[in-house]
Design a protein around this motif. Structure first.
Motif, PDB file in Angstrom:
ATOM      1  N   LEU A 186       0.837  -1.201   0.000  1.00 15.76           N
ATOM      2  CA  LEU A 186       0.000   0.000   0.000  1.00 15.76           C
ATOM      3  C   LEU A 186       0.870   1.249   0.000  1.00 15.76           C
ATOM      4  O   LEU A 186       0.635   2.200  -0.768  1.00 15.76           O
ATOM      5  N   ASN A 187       1.886   1.246   0.862  1.00 22.67           N
ATOM      6  CA  ASN A 187       2.811   2.383   0.921  1.00 22.67           C
ATOM      7  C   ASN A 187       3.673   2.471  -0.331  1.00 22.67           C
ATOM      8  O   ASN A 187       3.938   3.568  -0.842  1.00 22.67           O
ATOM      9  N   LEU A 188       4.115   1.334  -0.827  1.00 20.68           N
ATOM     10  CA  LEU A 188       4.991   1.309  -2.001  1.00 20.68           C
ATOM     11  C   LEU A 188       4.269   1.823  -3.242  1.00 20.68           C
ATOM     12  O   LEU A 188       4.838   2.567  -4.044  1.00 20.68           O
ATOM     13  N   ILE A 189       3.019   1.471  -3.400  1.00 21.91           N
ATOM     14  CA  ILE A 189       2.263   1.838  -4.599  1.00 21.91           C
ATOM     15  C   ILE A 189       1.738   3.270  -4.532  1.00 21.91           C
ATOM     16  O   ILE A 189       1.827   4.023  -5.513  1.00 21.91           O
ATOM     17  N   PHE A 190       1.234   3.679  -3.362  1.00 17.83           N
ATOM     18  CA  PHE A 190       0.505   4.949  -3.307  1.00 17.83           C
ATOM     19  C   PHE A 190       1.222   6.106  -2.622  1.00 17.83           C
ATOM     20  O   PHE A 190       1.019   7.261  -2.999  1.00 17.83           O
ATOM     21  N   TRP A 191       2.062   5.851  -1.614  1.00 22.37           N
ATOM     22  CA  TRP A 191       2.462   6.954  -0.750  1.00 22.37           C
ATOM     23  C   TRP A 191       3.958   7.226  -0.653  1.00 22.37           C
ATOM     24  O   TRP A 191       4.372   8.389  -0.718  1.00 22.37           O
ATOM     25  N   VAL A 192       4.773   6.226  -0.461  1.00 19.59           N
ATOM     26  CA  VAL A 192       6.196   6.458  -0.181  1.00 19.59           C
ATOM     27  C   VAL A 192       6.976   6.679  -1.471  1.00 19.59           C
ATOM     28  O   VAL A 192       6.875   5.875  -2.404  1.00 19.59           O
ATOM     29  N   ARG A 193       7.758   7.759  -1.501  1.00 17.94           N
ATOM     30  CA  ARG A 193       8.547   8.078  -2.695  1.00 17.94           C
ATOM     31  C   ARG A 193       9.997   8.443  -2.368  1.00 17.94           C
ATOM     32  O   ARG A 193      10.814   8.560  -3.283  1.00 17.94           O
ATOM     33  N   ASN A 194      10.340   8.658  -1.105  1.00 15.41           N
ATOM     34  CA  ASN A 194      11.727   9.017  -0.807  1.00 15.41           C
ATOM     35  C   ASN A 194      12.616   7.778  -0.907  1.00 15.41           C
ATOM     36  O   ASN A 194      12.167   6.643  -0.674  1.00 15.41           O
ATOM     37  N   PRO A 195      13.904   7.945  -1.281  1.00 15.54           N
ATOM     38  CA  PRO A 195      14.795   6.810  -1.574  1.00 15.54           C
ATOM     39  C   PRO A 195      14.908   5.782  -0.453  1.00 15.54           C
ATOM     40  O   PRO A 195      14.796   4.576  -0.700  1.00 15.54           O
TER      41      PRO A 195
END
Length: 215
Positions: free
Chosen positions: A102-111
């Motif tokens: 869920l976080n990987l697809i929609f929310w988290v973008r920092n390296p």
């Protein structure tokens, strides 16, 4: 439990494992934000801290969003031990993977956040595919223990900050600003008390008596 307490104190490695609690915490904020608000992004950091960026359209929505993080973490620790007690190992892995994807697809973008999510997803998928029941049980018991220990530790840190630096006490400070009439210290105490309430209920119901089962 003792291993979890020692592990989260180890530099770098400890913070890496503590992020599992951060993911649950920030996911709690994000999921509640979806009711009447929006989530822009979540950031996960190497020091085990995290941040959810979003907005709420109502005051009550902002209150529930700010409350959600610590309560979600404590509740997830409780559920993890309950599932282990019921021998529902695959369900627990699926839930944790659900949060990760869920976080990987929609929310988290920092390296670092992306690195952490991918690496932990790989670990859980490896457990599902290759792990024996004994190994899976022990790894999940360690993860559940980290969730429990860190949910209490982080709530205690907020309690201390609410008295020492009330303007820098994270969710407790946010709630004090939103409610105005309830000070930061009360919210800090609330977060710590609820973090102890869940394990208290767990002890009363015997969910911490986990039995390792061979396949």
């Amino acid at each position: 439990m003792i291993i979890a307490i020692i592990l989260i104190q180890i530099p770098l490695l400890g913070n890496y494992f503590r992020v599992i609690n951060t993911v649950i915490h920030e996911s709690g904020h994000a999921l509640i934000s979806l009711f009447g608000g929006k989530v822009e992004r979540i950031s996960l950091f190497m020091n085990s801290e995290g941040a959810t960026y979003g907005s709420q359209s109502t005051r009550i929505g902002s209150i529930f969003t700010s409350l959600a993080g610590y309560i979600f973490s404590s509740f997830m620790a409780f559920i993890s031990f309950w599932l282990l007690r019921k021998n529902k190992l695959t369900i627990l892995i699926d839930i944790l993977l659900g949060f990760i994807f869920l976080n990987l697809i929609f929310w988290v973008r920092n390296p670092y956040g992306l690195f952490w999510l991918v690496s932990f997803a790989f670990l859980f998928l490896l457990l599902l595919i290759k792990g024996s029941r004994t190994i899976v049980n022990h790894v999940l018991l360690l993860i559940a223990s980290i969730l429990l220990v860190d949910s209490i530790k982080s709530a205690f840190e907020i309690l201390l900050l609410s008295f020492i630096q009330p303007n820098s006490a994270g969710d407790a400070s946010n709630l004090a600003q939103i409610t105005a009439f309830i000070p930061t210290q009360i919210w800090g105490a609330f977060f710590f008390i609820q973090s102890l309430w869940f394990p208290f209920i767990g002890i009363k119901r015997g969910i911490f008596r986990i039995v390792s089962r061979e396949r």
